[in-house]
Write a protein that holds these residues in place. Structure first.
Motif, PDB file in Angstrom:
ATOM      1  N   GLN A 151      19.039  11.568  22.312  1.00  0.00           N
ATOM      2  CA  GLN A 151      17.877  12.356  22.726  1.00  0.00           C
ATOM      3  C   GLN A 151      16.716  11.462  23.167  1.00  0.00           C
ATOM      4  O   GLN A 151      15.908  11.853  24.006  1.00  0.00           O
ATOM      5  N   LEU A 152      16.664  10.267  22.602  1.00  0.00           N
ATOM      6  CA  LEU A 152      15.623   9.305  22.954  1.00  0.00           C
ATOM      7  C   LEU A 152      16.017   8.417  24.128  1.00  0.00           C
ATOM      8  O   LEU A 152      15.273   7.508  24.501  1.00  0.00           O
ATOM      9  N   GLY A 196      24.659   5.370  22.565  1.00  0.00           N
ATOM     10  CA  GLY A 196      25.792   4.542  22.964  1.00  0.00           C
ATOM     11  C   GLY A 196      26.838   4.503  21.873  1.00  0.00           C
ATOM     12  O   GLY A 196      26.639   5.031  20.779  1.00  0.00           O
ATOM     13  N   LYS A 197      27.943   3.883  22.174  1.00  0.00           N
ATOM     14  CA  LYS A 197      29.020   3.751  21.194  1.00  0.00           C
ATOM     15  C   LYS A 197      28.597   2.813  20.070  1.00  0.00           C
ATOM     16  O   LYS A 197      27.658   2.022  20.207  1.00  0.00           O
ATOM     17  N   LEU A 198      29.323   2.895  18.960  1.00  0.00           N
ATOM     18  CA  LEU A 198      29.088   2.018  17.814  1.00  0.00           C
ATOM     19  C   LEU A 198      30.188   0.962  17.769  1.00  0.00           C
ATOM     20  O   LEU A 198      31.373   1.290  17.798  1.00  0.00           O
ATOM     21  N   ILE A 233      28.812  13.479  23.715  1.00  0.00           N
ATOM     22  CA  ILE A 233      27.398  13.762  23.409  1.00  0.00           C
ATOM     23  C   ILE A 233      26.552  13.551  24.660  1.00  0.00           C
ATOM     24  O   ILE A 233      25.688  14.371  25.005  1.00  0.00           O
ATOM     25  N   SER A 234      26.809  12.440  25.356  1.00  0.00           N
ATOM     26  CA  SER A 234      26.067  12.126  26.568  1.00  0.00           C
ATOM     27  C   SER A 234      26.207  13.225  27.618  1.00  0.00           C
ATOM     28  O   SER A 234      25.219  13.654  28.233  1.00  0.00           O
ATOM     29  N   PRO A 241      21.765   9.543  28.776  1.00  0.00           N
ATOM     30  CA  PRO A 241      22.522   8.322  29.064  1.00  0.00           C
ATOM     31  C   PRO A 241      23.317   7.821  27.871  1.00  0.00           C
ATOM     32  O   PRO A 241      22.957   8.066  26.714  1.00  0.00           O
ATOM     33  N   ASN A 242      24.394   7.117  28.181  1.00  0.00           N
ATOM     34  CA  ASN A 242      25.263   6.496  27.180  1.00  0.00           C
ATOM     35  C   ASN A 242      25.380   5.025  27.557  1.00  0.00           C
ATOM     36  O   ASN A 242      26.407   4.561  28.041  1.00  0.00           O
ATOM     37  N   LEU A 243      24.278   4.300  27.345  1.00  0.00           N
ATOM     38  CA  LEU A 243      24.161   2.960  27.922  1.00  0.00           C
ATOM     39  C   LEU A 243      23.912   1.851  26.910  1.00  0.00           C
ATOM     40  O   LEU A 243      24.036   0.670  27.253  1.00  0.00           O
TER      41      LEU A 243
END
Length: 292
Positions: free
Chosen positions: A173-174, A178-180, A228-229, A235-237
């Motif tokens: 949301q912020l 990204g992935k863990l 989720i992205s 973004p998923n960056l």
């Protein structure tokens, strides 16, 4: 109307369960809190009440993801589960062994990196991490019950209104999601409504033995981040590297975020249990639409 004694009555799962089925069961709230709730000491002194209970739903236990795992915190996590379970089993073995005892556990009991179901062998004499120590000792305590016993092993419960998911969603949301770690670790989950209806399935059909309360779809952490992205259009960056997870969260981060667990709900599937949210996309869409 059947009477259910529910321990850990202030917890997230217990509160949702009681709210969802208030018209179906009479609930006795067991908690450390005061006011209208019952303590273990109160229960011990009320044999008549013990004998009136039909079902014990044992959900007691300190939140494992709430604080960093110091030695004192780990002891608190263990004792909050074992002491309550030991005391409940002692009371009901003595005064009401006809009651159905349903005790929570978690998929952390299973080994990493292999496909598991209820038939997977568990060596209760050994544990390779704290998650296994918690669950193995908790289940060993529950096995002392002489009546009808069910062990329910929870996957990660997903809901927009509590539990772990709002914390998982926040970085996305912020704009910092990204992935863990590598993102390859497997993630075993269940939507909150399916967890609650699975508990009802166990209760109403007096199911005993081991039940994995997990969704049929097992995904990677990378897939979770992508989903989720896409659902939230964020973004998923920004992956969080493994060394940072260990630095920030210590042992808790290593076990909760980087362990790879693949756990199937074989018993529920064999009994034709119907999942409302069998895949992660439908679950996340429902959460976004504030369904649960």
């Amino acid at each position: 109307m059947k009477k259910i004694l529910i321990s850990g009555a202030n917890g997230f799962i217990a509160q949702n369960f009681m709210r969802s089925y208030a018209d179906k069961y009479e609930f006795i709230h067991l908690s450390h809190a005061t006011n209208s709730q019952l303590s273990l000491s109160d229960l011990t002194g009320n044999i008549k009440l013990i004998k009136s209970i039909d079902i014990i739903l044992n959900l007691a236990g300190a939140n494992i993801a709430e604080k960093r795992w110091t030695e004192s915190r780990k002891q608190e996590i263990l004792e909050s589960r074992l002491l309550t379970t030991d005391n409940l089993i002692r009371l009901f073995n003595e005064h009401n062994p006809q009651a159905h005892f349903i005790s929570a556990s978690a998929i952390g009991i299973y080994p990493n990196d292999i496909s598991c179901d209820e038939n997977t062998y568990i060596d209760f004499e050994k544990h390779t991490n704290f998650s296994q120590e918690i669950t193995k000792k908790w289940e060993q305590a529950a096995q002392n019950y002489t009546g009808k016993l069910t062990i329910t092993r929870f996957g990660v419960v997903l809901s927009g209104n509590g539990g772990a998911f709002p914390k998982m969603l926040r970085p996305f949301q912020l704009g910092m999601g990204g992935k863990l770690g590598s993102g390859k670790q497997l993630f075993t989950w269940i939507a909150l409504p399916d967890l609650l209806t699975a508990l009802i399935h166990v209760i109403d059909n007096t199911k005993t033995g081991i039940y994995n309360l997990t969704a049929p779809q097992i995904i990677s952490n990378n897939t979770l981040a992508n989903e989720i992205s896409q659902v939230w259009h964020k973004p998923n960056l920004l992956p969080l590297p493994e060394f940072m997870i260990k630095l920030i969260f210590g042992q808790m981060g290593n076990e909760l975020f980087l362990n790879s667990l693949s756990v199937s709900p074989l018993n529920l599937q064999n009994e034709n249990f119907s999942f409302s949210y069998p895949d992660i996309t439908s679950c996340l869409m429902a959460i976004k639409n504030q369904c649960f």
